[in-house]
Design an enzyme around this catalytic site. Structure first.
Site, short mmCIF file in Angstrom:
data_model
loop_
_atom_site.label_atom_id
_atom_site.label_comp_id
_atom_site.label_asym_id
_atom_site.label_seq_id
_atom_site.Cartn_x
_atom_site.Cartn_y
_atom_site.Cartn_z
N LYS A 36 -82.20 -8.86 36.36
CA LYS A 36 -83.31 -8.03 35.92
C LYS A 36 -83.02 -7.28 34.61
O LYS A 36 -83.86 -7.19 33.73
CB LYS A 36 -83.64 -7.02 37.01
CG LYS A 36 -85.09 -6.88 37.27
CD LYS A 36 -85.42 -6.18 38.58
CE LYS A 36 -84.35 -5.22 39.06
NZ LYS A 36 -84.88 -3.93 39.48
N ARG A 47 -76.98 -4.68 50.92
CA ARG A 47 -77.87 -4.30 49.82
C ARG A 47 -79.04 -5.28 49.68
O ARG A 47 -80.19 -4.89 49.46
CB ARG A 47 -77.10 -4.24 48.49
CG ARG A 47 -76.26 -3.00 48.32
CD ARG A 47 -75.32 -3.13 47.14
NE ARG A 47 -76.02 -3.07 45.86
CZ ARG A 47 -75.51 -3.53 44.73
NH1 ARG A 47 -74.32 -4.10 44.70
NH2 ARG A 47 -76.18 -3.44 43.60
N ARG A 55 -64.96 -3.44 43.41
CA ARG A 55 -65.72 -2.22 43.74
C ARG A 55 -66.34 -2.38 45.12
O ARG A 55 -66.71 -3.48 45.52
CB ARG A 55 -66.85 -2.03 42.73
CG ARG A 55 -66.42 -1.56 41.38
CD ARG A 55 -67.61 -1.33 40.47
NE ARG A 55 -68.88 -1.75 41.07
CZ ARG A 55 -70.04 -1.73 40.43
NH1 ARG A 55 -70.10 -1.33 39.19
NH2 ARG A 55 -71.15 -2.13 41.01
N ARG A 100 -91.20 0.75 44.65
CA ARG A 100 -90.29 0.11 45.61
C ARG A 100 -90.92 0.01 46.99
O ARG A 100 -90.40 -0.70 47.85
CB ARG A 100 -89.00 0.94 45.73
CG ARG A 100 -87.99 0.54 44.66
CD ARG A 100 -86.60 0.29 45.25
NE ARG A 100 -85.74 -0.35 44.26
CZ ARG A 100 -84.76 0.28 43.62
NH1 ARG A 100 -84.53 1.55 43.86
NH2 ARG A 100 -84.01 -0.37 42.76
N ARG A 136 -67.08 -10.46 41.01
CA ARG A 136 -66.75 -9.44 40.00
C ARG A 136 -65.54 -8.61 40.43
O ARG A 136 -65.52 -8.04 41.52
CB ARG A 136 -67.98 -8.53 39.84
CG ARG A 136 -68.12 -7.93 38.49
CD ARG A 136 -69.51 -7.42 38.20
NE ARG A 136 -70.18 -6.75 39.30
CZ ARG A 136 -71.39 -6.23 39.20
NH1 ARG A 136 -72.05 -6.32 38.07
NH2 ARG A 136 -71.96 -5.63 40.21
#
Length: 227
Positions: free
Chosen positions: A19, A171, A160, A93, A127
């Site tokens: 996004k 999520r 992370r 949202r 990541r």
């Protein structure tokens, strides 16, 4: 003087769907004002505005920020943008937020990035970072020379919490549960335009072609050779 059309757009997509990259390209090519709810929240919390203090109290408790606070924040920001084309990111949202937005202004189009959850999961969990320097590695695109080790210092890399597989799954599930009704809301209004794919660079040309039917490419006016 050429009177240009004014476009009110919303971009939607799960975390890790590209996004940010797509929004930056839309801004560059079509000169739209990009309003990110996350950026606005951080700005208001930093400046300790009334809305910022309220929002922070919810975040500190690990609770979702109520619809009325988010709506107040975003609508307040939109007040001075009557004559501009804008792109909302991270808002609305919920259906309640979408309905509140509708009362204030008419949305023209909703761009939905339909990227498979498995693709996003691979993207985000690949990541790894070097905490001291903030250097970011991606096991797929830019891996370290030695797995788990920073190229420059030889120190161990960490993942992370947000990028751990179990967190990413949560999520994505939360996004799905919260925003499916919003996508449905806009689909029923005939405003939803979904773009499916697994690579941002392959999705972008389709979005670009779609937006060209609504707005001129301003980057071509500024430069003889557009990028």
């Amino acid at each position: 003087m050429v009177v240009r059309p004014v476009l009110r757009a919303v971009i939607m997509g799960p975390p890790g769907s590209g996004k940010g990259t797509i929004s930056a390209r839309i801004v560059k090519h079509f000169g739209m004002k990009h309003l990110s709810s996350g950026d606005l929240l951080r700005d208001n919390m930093q400046k300790k505005t009334e809305v910022g203090i309220l929002a922070k109290s919810y975040i500190d408790q690990g609770r979702l920020i109520p619809d009325d606070i988010m709506t107040r924040l975003m609508l307040n920001e939109l007040k001075g943008l009557d004559r501009y084309n804008w792109l909302l990111d991270g808002f609305p949202r919920t259906v309640a937020q979408a309905e509140a937005l509708d009362k204030e202004c008419e949305i023209d189009t909703v761009i939905d990035l339909d990227v498979p959850f498995e693709t996003i999961k691979c993207r985000l969990t690949a990541r790894w970072i070097h905490p001291a320097s903030g250097r970011v590695y991606n096991l797929e695109f830019s891996p370290p020379k030695v797995q788990g080790i920073d190229d420059i210092t030889g120190e161990p890399l960490v993942q992370r919490d947000d990028d751990k597989p179990e967190t990413v799954t949560k999520r994505l599930q939360a996004y799905d549960a919260q925003t499916k009704p919003v996508l449905e809301y806009y689909r029923k209004k005939g405003l939803l335009k979904s773009f499916s794919g697994t690579e941002t660079n392959k999705i972008w040309p389709h979005i670009y072609t779609f937006l060209q039917t609504k707005l001129p490419d301003v980057s071509q006016e500024d430069a003889a050779t557009p990028t």
